[in-house]
Design a protein around this motif. Structure first.
Motif: not given
Length: 342
Positions: A112-120, A122-126
């Motif tokens: 678990v945990g947020p995706p690596m480099h989530y801020d970069r 996150k808009q493509a993923l969620y």
């Protein structure tokens, strides 16, 4: 007095499956060929790592689906799928499908945990839900529930000519008992035990109660088993980078030693704000590596391993390393020698 090491019962290896962006098929074929070789050498399991937006395996379930059609015995695992990138319901369907294709050989490992480099990303993923996604243990619990047969819908029945189930289909008996958690902290070890998972000890751990890697890994194993219903019989697989040099050429030995030398500084002290500890790479003859493993407190309490292949070596290097592990190292660890590949 130290506790004698348990005889090695299951021999596994882990590969990241790197590829050249200009020729990705060759890299994926290399991974599949290495898995085939592992089966020929008598390995009990082959594991693949998960890499997103990198030149590594982005879809381990798809790669292992291919591997099911090229092997017949070896167990196939993921170490690990980061669930922050996944929808638990869809992943449960994929895992069950591949397990059916494999004849019950799939061993999915997750974390678990947020995706690596989530801020970069996150808009493509969620898009639209990026700031409300939950990346905690509940994501694993949902996946486990679907794999183990909990309802995924409040409807089952017939509509016209179509039949609907309220559970993930296909259901693959036994898959729920072959789910692994890849953990590097005491909290993860405890959670995995409480939820009847198997436990993949990481080669990267959090320095919580010690700054000695082996002691930390041992504490995770004991914490996991203390909270698992099966206690001492609960399955744990140890992950370390192991590079035997018995049949290596002088050029290969020099490359391997230089690889380990460059990575050694990160193994001496906790790294970064999370205080992560990295396991030292084990390079040497099989006898030298076996001596170090028998002195390793965590290794003495496990009987399954998934030795990691180094990231950036050549296909021929992996053949040599796997062959030496199977034919030279494994017997020194209490496991019968493996056959020569056909």
């Amino acid at each position: 007095m130290s506790v004698p090491a348990r005889p090695l019962r299951k021999l596994g290896f882990l590969t990241i499956g790197l590829f050249d962006a200009a020729e990705p098929r060759r890299g994926h074929e290399s991974t599949l060929e290495i898995i085939e070789l592992g089966e020929q050498l008598g390995f009990d399991s082959a594991w693949v790592r998960h890499r997103h937006l990198q030149h590594g395996i982005s879809s381990p379930v798809a790669v292992l689906a291919a591997a099911t059609q090229r092997t017949s015995r070896i167990e196939l695992g993921t170490a690990v799928i980061p669930l922050g990138w996944e929808n638990p319901l869809r992943l449960a369907e994929d895992l069950a499908t591949v397990d059916i294709l494999s004849g019950g050989r799939l061993n999915p490992g997750v974390s678990v945990g947020p995706p690596m480099h989530y801020d970069r990303v996150k808009q493509a993923l969620y898009a639209g839900t990026a700031d409300t996604e939950d990346f905690g243990y509940d994501r694993v619990r949902r996946l486990l529930g679907f794999v183990r047969g909990e309802p995924a819908s409040d409807f089952s029945g017939v509509e016209g000519f179509e039949v609907f189930s309220d559970r993930v289909q296909p259901q693959s008996p036994g898959l729920g008992d072959r789910m692994w958690y890849g953990g590097g902290s005491l909290r993860s070890a405890q959670w995995a035990g409480e939820h009847r998972m198997n436990f993949l000890t990481s080669s990267v751990v959090k320095a919580e109660e010690s700054e000695d890697f082996a002691e930390i890994q041992l504490s995770h194993i004991r914490t996991f088993r203390a909270h698992h219903p099966d206690g001492e019989k609960a399955r744990v697989s140890q992950g370390l980078v192991v590079i035997p040099t018995d049949s290596a050429s002088p050029e290969q030995r020099a490359k391997y030693e230089e690889y380990a030398r460059k990575r050694t500084p990160r193994t001496t002290t906790p790294q970064g704000p999370a205080r992560m500890m990295f396991a030292p790479d084990l390079v040497g003859t099989s006898d030298q590596i076996a001596e170090r493993l028998h002195a390793h407190p965590a290794f003495r309490e496990i009987d399954e391993v998934a030795f990691a292949l180094p990231f950036t070596f050549d296909h021929a290097d992996y053949i040599q390393i796997l062959t030496d592990i199977a034919q030279n190292l494994a017997p020194t660890l209490g496991r019968p020698p493996s056959p020569n590949p056909a």
